[in-house]
Design a protein around this motif. Structure first.
Motif, PDB file in Angstrom:
ATOM      1  N   GLU A  23      16.225 -19.431  24.986  1.00 40.57           N
ATOM      2  CA  GLU A  23      15.846 -17.949  25.379  1.00 40.57           C
ATOM      3  C   GLU A  23      15.484 -17.406  24.398  1.00 40.57           C
ATOM      4  OE1 GLU A  23      18.983 -16.700  28.063  1.00 40.57           O
ATOM      5  OE2 GLU A  23      19.704 -18.709  28.392  1.00 40.57           O
ATOM      6  N   LEU A  27      11.815 -15.163  24.258  1.00 40.47           N
ATOM      7  CA  LEU A  27      11.622 -13.739  23.984  1.00 40.47           C
ATOM      8  C   LEU A  27      11.062 -13.499  22.778  1.00 40.47           C
ATOM      9  CD1 LEU A  27      15.365 -13.058  25.148  1.00 40.47           C
ATOM     10  CD2 LEU A  27      13.210 -12.194  26.207  1.00 40.47           C
ATOM     11  N   ALA A  30       7.427 -13.654  22.890  1.00 40.81           N
ATOM     12  CA  ALA A  30       6.854 -12.678  23.858  1.00 40.81           C
ATOM     13  C   ALA A  30       6.965 -11.305  23.146  1.00 40.81           C
ATOM     14  CB  ALA A  30       7.666 -12.598  25.183  1.00 40.81           C
ATOM     15  N   GLY A  31       7.354 -11.351  21.937  1.00 41.41           N
ATOM     16  CA  GLY A  31       7.435 -10.060  21.391  1.00 41.41           C
ATOM     17  C   GLY A  31       8.602  -9.197  21.601  1.00 41.41           C
ATOM     18  N   ASN A  32       9.586  -9.669  22.365  1.00 34.99           N
ATOM     19  CA  ASN A  32      10.853  -8.960  22.718  1.00 34.99           C
ATOM     20  C   ASN A  32      11.669  -9.243  21.513  1.00 34.99           C
ATOM     21  OD1 ASN A  32      12.999  -7.811  23.777  1.00 34.99           O
ATOM     22  ND2 ASN A  32      12.511  -8.495  25.907  1.00 34.99           N
ATOM     23  N   LEU A  33      11.662  -8.485  20.260  1.00 34.44           N
ATOM     24  CA  LEU A  33      12.618  -8.788  19.304  1.00 34.44           C
ATOM     25  C   LEU A  33      14.097  -8.320  19.499  1.00 34.44           C
ATOM     26  CD1 LEU A  33      10.187  -7.836  16.226  1.00 34.44           C
ATOM     27  CD2 LEU A  33      10.405  -9.943  17.478  1.00 34.44           C
ATOM     28  N   THR A  34      14.165  -7.280  20.357  1.00 35.93           N
ATOM     29  CA  THR A  34      15.673  -6.834  20.480  1.00 35.93           C
ATOM     30  C   THR A  34      16.457  -7.756  21.287  1.00 35.93           C
ATOM     31  OG1 THR A  34      14.791  -4.443  20.360  1.00 35.93           O
ATOM     32  CG2 THR A  34      16.877  -5.061  21.247  1.00 35.93           C
ATOM     33  N   GLU A  35      15.943  -8.102  22.315  1.00 41.43           N
ATOM     34  CA  GLU A  35      16.570  -9.270  22.923  1.00 41.43           C
ATOM     35  C   GLU A  35      16.616 -10.490  22.443  1.00 41.43           C
ATOM     36  OE1 GLU A  35      18.280  -8.696  25.867  1.00 41.43           O
ATOM     37  OE2 GLU A  35      17.716  -6.439  25.778  1.00 41.43           O
ATOM     38  N   ALA A  36      15.468 -11.102  21.745  1.00 43.15           N
ATOM     39  CA  ALA A  36      15.521 -12.217  20.670  1.00 43.15           C
ATOM     40  C   ALA A  36      16.860 -12.231  19.806  1.00 43.15           C
ATOM     41  CB  ALA A  36      14.466 -12.370  20.236  1.00 43.15           C
ATOM     42  N   LYS A  37      17.118 -11.037  19.226  1.00 41.68           N
ATOM     43  CA  LYS A  37      17.675 -10.810  18.118  1.00 41.68           C
ATOM     44  C   LYS A  37      19.371 -10.878  18.609  1.00 41.68           C
ATOM     45  CE  LYS A  37      19.027  -7.983  14.335  1.00 41.68           C
ATOM     46  NZ  LYS A  37      18.777  -6.512  13.673  1.00 41.68           N
ATOM     47  N   SER A  38      19.548 -10.378  19.762  1.00 39.25           N
ATOM     48  CA  SER A  38      20.799 -10.270  20.303  1.00 39.25           C
ATOM     49  C   SER A  38      21.217 -11.945  20.715  1.00 39.25           C
ATOM     50  CB  SER A  38      20.656  -9.497  21.604  1.00 39.25           C
ATOM     51  OG  SER A  38      22.102  -9.638  22.423  1.00 39.25           O
ATOM     52  N   SER A  64      11.552  -5.797  11.914  1.00 38.41           N
ATOM     53  CA  SER A  64      11.934  -4.480  12.495  1.00 38.41           C
ATOM     54  C   SER A  64      12.320  -3.712  11.144  1.00 38.41           C
ATOM     55  CB  SER A  64      13.211  -4.502  12.958  1.00 38.41           C
ATOM     56  OG  SER A  64      14.400  -5.125  12.094  1.00 38.41           O
TER      57      SER A  64
END
Length: 214
Positions: A23, A27, A30-38, A64
Motif C-alpha cells: 500500500e 501511495l 502516486a506522490g502521496n508521501l504523507t500517507e506512504a510515510k505513515s 520532504s
C-alpha cells in the motif's frame, strides 16, 4: 485491551507488514508521501528488521526536507544491511550533500568491502574523492570500476574529470577522445572538454570533438 499483534502468529505479522508495504509503495508512486510515510512507519513497527522499509522512510524524509529523519532512517537501514550504502539515494550521498565528505567516503568504502563489484559504490567513492582533492586515489577507483565494467561511461568520464581537476589537461583530453564514443558522450562530457581544450590551444580539435559530443 489486548494488542492484536500479540495474538497474531509471527507469519501473520509479516504478512501484514507486506500488505502495508504494498500500500505504501502505491501511495509513494502516486506522490502521496504523507500517507506512504505513515504506512511505512507501521510496516517498520511490524517488521523492524526490514532494511528496505527504513530505506524508503529515508527516501521519503529526504524528499520532504527532513535531514535528521533522513539520516536516522538511512543509518538504521545500513545497520540492517550495510550493502545499501552502495545504492543511491542513501546515506553516502546525503552525507556528501551536507559536506560531511569523510563520513561519506567511509560509507562507500564499507559498501565496497561488502560488495567489491558494486559500480555505484565505485563511482560515488571516486566522485567524493575528487571533491576532496584526492585525485590519484579517485583515478584508481574509477579504473577499478572499468575493470569490472569496461563500458562504464560514468567511470570513463570520472577519469577525465579527475585529470582535469588535477590540472593534467592532456590526459583529460586523451581520455575523452579514447573512451567516449558519440553514443556515450553528452553535455557532461562536453563541459569537461570545454574546460580543457582552451588552455591547450587545440581549437580545431575542440570544434571537431564538440560537434561529435553534442
Amino acid at each position: 485491551m489486548t494488542d492484536s499483534r500479540s495474538a497474531a502468529t509471527p507469519q501473520a505479522i509479516l504478512d501484514l507488514a507486506q500488505n502495508k508495504k504494498r500500500e505504501a509503495r502505491a501511495l509513494f508512486q502516486a506522490g502521496n508521501l504523507t500517507e506512504a510515510k505513515s504506512l511505512y512507519k507501521q510496516a517498520s513497527q511490524l517488521d523492524p528488521a526490514d532494511a528496505q522499509v527504513w530505506l524508503m522512510l529515508g527516501n521519503i524524509s529526504g524528499q520532504s526536507g527532513s535531514v535528521t529523519e533522513t539520516e536516522a532512517a538511512y543509518r538504521q537501514a545500513l545497520r540492517l544491511n550495510p550493502a545499501l550504502g552502495a545504492a543511491p539515494p542513501s546515506l553516502g550521498p546525503l552525507l556528501g550533500s551536507l559536506g560531511r565528505h569523510g563520513e561519506a567516503t567511509e560509507c562507500y568504502r564499507q559498501a565496497l568491502r561488502i560488495k567489491p563489484q558494486s559500480i555505484p559504490a565505485h563511482i560515488n567513492l571516486g566522485n567524493i574523492l575528487v571533491i576532496q582533492g584526492k585525485f590519484d586515489e579517485a583515478l584508481e577507483i574509477y579504473r577499478s570500476a572499468l575493470r569490472f565494467d569496461p563500458n562504464c561511461r560514468k567511470a570513463a568520464l570520472g577519469i577525465a574529470h579527475a585529470y582535469e581537476r588535477q590540472g593534467n589537461l592532456e590526459q583529460s583530453f586523451a581520455q575523452l577522445q579514447t573512451f567516449l564514443s558519440p553514443e556515450q558522450a553528452g553535455a557532461d562530457a562536453a563541459m569537461i572538454f570545454a574546460a580543457v581544450c582552451r588552455p591547450l590551444g587545440r581549437c580545431d580539435e575542440a570544434i571537431a570533438l564538440m560537434e561529435r559530443l553534442l
